[in-house]
Enzyme design. Sequence first.
Site, PDB file in Angstrom:
ATOM      1  N   ARG A  96      -9.401   0.045  15.495  1.00  0.00           N
ATOM      2  CA  ARG A  96      -9.281   0.748  14.256  1.00  0.00           C
ATOM      3  C   ARG A  96     -10.549   0.143  13.246  1.00  0.00           C
ATOM      4  O   ARG A  96     -11.392   0.744  12.982  1.00  0.00           O
ATOM      5  CB  ARG A  96      -8.161   0.729  13.686  1.00  0.00           C
ATOM      6  CG  ARG A  96      -7.855   1.663  12.563  1.00  0.00           C
ATOM      7  CD  ARG A  96      -6.315   1.719  12.070  1.00  0.00           C
ATOM      8  NE  ARG A  96      -5.719   0.479  11.647  1.00  0.00           N
ATOM      9  CZ  ARG A  96      -4.602   0.032  11.213  1.00  0.00           C
ATOM     10  NH1 ARG A  96      -3.593   1.139  11.232  1.00  0.00           N
ATOM     11  NH2 ARG A  96      -4.220  -1.116  10.794  1.00  0.00           N
TER      12      ARG A  96
ATOM     13  N   LYS B 193       0.876  -1.306   0.012  1.00  0.00           N
ATOM     14  CA  LYS B 193       0.071  -0.092  -0.186  1.00  0.00           C
ATOM     15  C   LYS B 193       0.795   1.186  -0.136  1.00  0.00           C
ATOM     16  O   LYS B 193       2.076   1.114   0.185  1.00  0.00           O
ATOM     17  CB  LYS B 193      -0.955   0.012   1.382  1.00  0.00           C
ATOM     18  CG  LYS B 193       0.206  -0.102   2.404  1.00  0.00           C
ATOM     19  CD  LYS B 193      -1.090  -0.016   3.614  1.00  0.00           C
ATOM     20  CE  LYS B 193      -0.318   0.049   4.906  1.00  0.00           C
ATOM     21  NZ  LYS B 193      -1.194  -0.074   6.241  1.00  0.00           N
TER      22      LYS B 193
ATOM     23  N   TYR C 167      10.999  31.873   3.992  1.00  0.00           N
ATOM     24  CA  TYR C 167       9.984  32.391   4.399  1.00  0.00           C
ATOM     25  C   TYR C 167       9.893  32.663   5.835  1.00  0.00           C
ATOM     26  O   TYR C 167      10.246  32.026   6.694  1.00  0.00           O
ATOM     27  CB  TYR C 167       8.651  31.409   3.962  1.00  0.00           C
ATOM     28  CG  TYR C 167       8.367  31.194   2.422  1.00  0.00           C
ATOM     29  CD1 TYR C 167       8.280  32.307   1.736  1.00  0.00           C
ATOM     30  CD2 TYR C 167       8.625  29.969   2.071  1.00  0.00           C
ATOM     31  CE1 TYR C 167       7.953  32.288   0.505  1.00  0.00           C
ATOM     32  CE2 TYR C 167       8.316  29.753   0.517  1.00  0.00           C
ATOM     33  CZ  TYR C 167       8.062  31.004  -0.183  1.00  0.00           C
ATOM     34  OH  TYR C 167       7.577  30.820  -1.243  1.00  0.00           O
TER      35      TYR C 167
ATOM     36  N   MET D 235       8.021  24.655  -0.272  1.00  0.00           N
ATOM     37  CA  MET D 235       7.398  23.589  -1.094  1.00  0.00           C
ATOM     38  C   MET D 235       8.391  22.884  -1.734  1.00  0.00           C
ATOM     39  O   MET D 235       8.185  21.571  -2.184  1.00  0.00           O
ATOM     40  CB  MET D 235       6.227  24.408  -2.033  1.00  0.00           C
ATOM     41  CG  MET D 235       5.360  23.286  -2.701  1.00  0.00           C
ATOM     42  SD  MET D 235       4.024  23.940  -3.539  1.00  0.00           S
ATOM     43  CE  MET D 235       2.946  24.684  -2.439  1.00  0.00           C
TER      44      MET D 235
END
Length: 371
Positions: free
Chosen positions: A136, A38, A264, A314
């Site tokens: 879960r 997965k 930033y 980013m």
Amino acid sequence: MPKAQETVLEIDLKALKHNFEYLKSKLQPKTKFLAVVKAFAYGGDAVEIAKYLQNLDIDYFAVAYANEGVALRKAGITTSILVLHPLAINFNIIIENCLEPNLYNAKILNEFIDFASAKKQNEYPIHIKFNTGLNRLGFLESDVEYIADTIKAAQAIKVKSLFSHLAASEDLKERDFTINQIHSFKTIVANFKTKTGYTPMLHMSNTSGILNYPESHFDMVRSGIGLYGFGNSEKESAYLKPIATLKTVISQIHNIEKGESVGYNRAYKSDGVITKTATLPLGHADGISRIYGNGNGFVTINGQKASIIGNVCMDMIMVNITDINCKEGDEVIVFDSNTITAETLANTANTISYELITSISQRVKRVFNGY
């Protein structure tokens, strides 16, 4: 491998084979092995890794969601695929692609029976998950009679396996809890057999269960993180080989004068000593989260650590190279399979290897070796 000229994730398939064989060595000869692929095979490449493992005669694959299984089928994977968290909207593609759903509560069990019946299915393979403590997904022990009555009346499905999931198998301080989970699962299985007259395939072990609890191996084990090189403990990780190395390059070098800032929000400001920084072409869109900024994380350049300065952007990070002899175009190691692994880097930000490696963006180029 040649020096990186861009940001790349190198995946060592020989290391994958080593991990598979090491984990298999912990099992009885007849115990089946399910590879969890997965989340793009834990941030690698699910298709290439599944193809490689299929050639090693893996018994089963597991994915989280149906579309992950569809991608494997389209790539030519024919091995059985368990969908761990199916949703009703995906039942059609599950059946069209011969995927095997985990049915974890009464709602989805009955919805799948109705859907499979409408599609004229006969004994379609399904799996039933029981919640023994993770809280879960999964039925409870008290649901066994209901499940047995429901599936006995349903010609459209056939239970291929019963399974559960260990919540703390890597933490030996939680041994009593884990043993209780195993005992609970055995009770569930015995009740199921009494009420239905047969016992499907049984599985419960994750990677740490394979390594720490042989009594939880049953008919099959499931491994995710172990295949990719991490054993959830220093002792076991020493026997495994991380399969991935994340590399990049220095795009630009800056001299930061007194009073100047970097990045930033001016998160880093020079304190008067000239600081030399290198800008690298990867950022939080590539999987290097902002938690690694402001000195928490680091990379390696020419064998020396360079801490991340300021906020992670980013598409870029800036690192401190004041005391490092390097130049624009030099290779940078973010994590590797030997010295600075993903686990090492993750620890600097108080997180785990799983989170870091599964975050590596699909825009990062994958390069494979070891075929």
